[in-house]
Design a protein around this motif. Structure first.
Motif, PDB file in Angstrom:
ATOM      1  N   MET A 195       0.814  -1.229   0.000  1.00 29.71           N
ATOM      2  CA  MET A 195       0.000   0.000   0.000  1.00 29.71           C
ATOM      3  C   MET A 195       0.848   1.280   0.000  1.00 29.71           C
ATOM      4  O   MET A 195       0.350   2.348  -0.359  1.00 29.71           O
ATOM      5  CB  MET A 195      -0.934   0.023   1.214  1.00 29.71           C
ATOM      6  CG  MET A 195      -2.040  -1.007   1.161  1.00 29.71           C
ATOM      7  SD  MET A 195      -3.215  -0.711  -0.188  1.00 29.71           S
ATOM      8  CE  MET A 195      -3.391  -2.341  -0.779  1.00 29.71           C
ATOM      9  N   LEU A 228      -4.643  -2.422  -7.786  1.00 31.85           N
ATOM     10  CA  LEU A 228      -4.737  -3.133  -6.507  1.00 31.85           C
ATOM     11  C   LEU A 228      -4.617  -4.642  -6.739  1.00 31.85           C
ATOM     12  O   LEU A 228      -5.332  -5.215  -7.567  1.00 31.85           O
ATOM     13  CB  LEU A 228      -6.070  -2.796  -5.821  1.00 31.85           C
ATOM     14  CG  LEU A 228      -6.360  -3.553  -4.523  1.00 31.85           C
ATOM     15  CD1 LEU A 228      -5.324  -3.243  -3.438  1.00 31.85           C
ATOM     16  CD2 LEU A 228      -7.766  -3.230  -4.007  1.00 31.85           C
ATOM     17  N   TYR A 246      -7.447   0.197   0.837  1.00 30.26           N
ATOM     18  CA  TYR A 246      -6.974   0.781  -0.419  1.00 30.26           C
ATOM     19  C   TYR A 246      -7.534   2.197  -0.613  1.00 30.26           C
ATOM     20  O   TYR A 246      -6.783   3.161  -0.806  1.00 30.26           O
ATOM     21  CB  TYR A 246      -7.397  -0.142  -1.564  1.00 30.26           C
ATOM     22  CG  TYR A 246      -7.198   0.396  -2.950  1.00 30.26           C
ATOM     23  CD1 TYR A 246      -5.933   0.590  -3.488  1.00 30.26           C
ATOM     24  CD2 TYR A 246      -8.301   0.687  -3.758  1.00 30.26           C
ATOM     25  CE1 TYR A 246      -5.757   1.061  -4.773  1.00 30.26           C
ATOM     26  CE2 TYR A 246      -8.143   1.155  -5.050  1.00 30.26           C
ATOM     27  CZ  TYR A 246      -6.870   1.347  -5.552  1.00 30.26           C
ATOM     28  OH  TYR A 246      -6.704   1.824  -6.834  1.00 30.26           O
TER      29      TYR A 246
END
Ligand code: LLP
Length: 386
Positions: A195, A228, A246
């Motif tokens: 992330m 992602l 996310y």
């Protein structure tokens, strides 16, 4: 593991085929929709990941827009009921014919990747007597820490307008009477599970947004692309990606004014876990150094392992298989050594006719199938039609 009840329903079916679990798809889409809507974010589904009709219709029903990379994808999205006002058209090499088609259908925006493309779109828009909405794709030079074939946001990649060209681009834009700049577009790569990559992207987006605003250009849409990743190792334990985490990164680190919209182009995260490639063992070969399972599916049905050395979980889903594991190299029938789904894969003792599931294959699976070796057209089965 695909349960034996479902596997029993495959018994009479001709293999190989893609099996789409429509329940997993619905739950994944719902989770993404809720997490995005909560923050006022807009999601455009990247058709390139999977443009199977039923998959597309499920995405359309949930209310996402479409992110297309060819004229045919734009056409397909429109045919499947996506509102053209919710369609973006990206890609480094759009042809005049494709641009004209999209102009005629008044799509939401072209993601433009070079100054020359900007000029071509301006010229074609003038011929069509319309204004083209454009987002400039900026190469943010952020390392996605993913496979080099699916990294797109580095200076050495072919994508986006190089930073050095942006000054010129801003002045060219001022002369393009048939172009309306709606926003900026970024995409750093695919299958990103770290992330902090997205946090670094936010920093770059903020910088470039300020850069344009300092030059008097207002930016309405910040399109941060897709990328992602999903959990290929554990499709059952971790079926739905953490959309909350996310979107939260962008919510926290992307600076924006109240009128500025944030757009996403998610592909893999929405559709990967709902798809499985189902095939049968044709032969068991006990070689000198290896045991091979030769399947009736190969790189022609699922190219990812051959192309990117990608890992997909492999399961023997036939009830009859014993549970004593043996290591097999699981290979396809294609005349290429790279036609291998996995090496030294621990599986129960397997025999001719056993059904094998290759998991997490809903994204970049069916759409990348080829007819190499004059293979049959790929088949698919939906869970709600079993
Ligand atoms: N937006 C742009 C500009 C893209 O190039 C891509 C993917 C996406 C969005 C969607 O990315 P996603 O959310 O699916 O990561 N065939 C490769 C992946 C290629 C990705 C190409 N671009 C694979 O099988 O891993």
């Amino acid at each position: 593991m695909i349960n034996t009840g479902i596997a029993a329903k495959f018994a009479e079916k001709e293999t190989p085929f893609y099996y789409y679990d429509m329940d997993v798809l619905a739950k994944t889409l719902e989770a993404a929709h809720v997490a995005a809507q909560k923050r006022g974010f807009h999601v455009h589904y990247a058709l390139k990941a999977n443009f199977n009709d039923a998959v597309l219709k499920a995405v359309q029903r949930i209310g996402f827009g479409a992110d297309c990379v060819s004229g045919n994808e734009v056409k397909k999205a429109i045919e499947c009921g996506f509102d053209p006002q919710n369609i973006t058209f990206a890609g480094v090499g759009k042809s005049d014919k494709e641009i004209s088609y999209a102009l005629d259908h008044h799509i939401f925006a072209f993601n433009v990747e070079s100054i020359q493309e900007l000029e071509v779109i301006n010229e074609l828009a003038s011929k069509h007597g319309v204004k083209a909405n454009v987002a400039l794709r900026i190469n943010p030079n952020v390392d996605a820490h993913t496979h080099h074939y699916i990294t797109t946001g580095l200076d050495e990649n072919k994508f986006g307008i190089p930073n050095a060209d942006l000054e010129k681009c801003a002045s060219v834009l001022k002369k393009c009477d048939f172009i309306e700049l709606v926003g900026l577009h970024f995409h750093v790569g695919s299958q990103i599970t770290d992330m902090t990559v997205f946090k670094s992207l936010c920093v770059k987006v903020n910088e470039w947004k300020n850069w344009f605003e300092e030059r008097g250009t207002q930016i309405r849409v910040l399109n941060v692309g897709g990328g992602l990743g999903i959990d290929y190792k554990n499709p059952d334990g971790n079926t739905i990606p953490d959309f909350e985490a996310y979107f939260d990164i962008f919510d926290r680190f992307l600076e924006r004014k109240p009128n500025q919209e944030v757009h996403f182009e998610l592909g893999r995260a929405l559709v990967a876990q709902c798809g499985n490639l189902i095939s049968r063992v044709l032969y068991v070969k006990n070689g000198v150094k290896k045991n091979f399972l030769v399947l009736d599916a190969g790189m022609t049905e699922l190219m990812r392992p051959a192309l990117y050395q990608a890992y997909h979980k492999i399961e023997n889903i036939s009830a009859a298989a014993s549970d004593e594991p043996i290591n097999y190299d699981v290979v396809g029938p294609i005349c290429e050594s790279s036609d291998c789904f996995g090496k030294e894969v621990p599986l129960p003792v397997s025999k001719r006719g056993d059904l094998i599931a290759i998991r997490s294959a809903g994204a970049y699976g069916e759409v990348m199938a080829s007819r190499y070796n004059l293979r049959e057209e790929i088949r698919f089965v939906y869970s709600d039609q079993l």
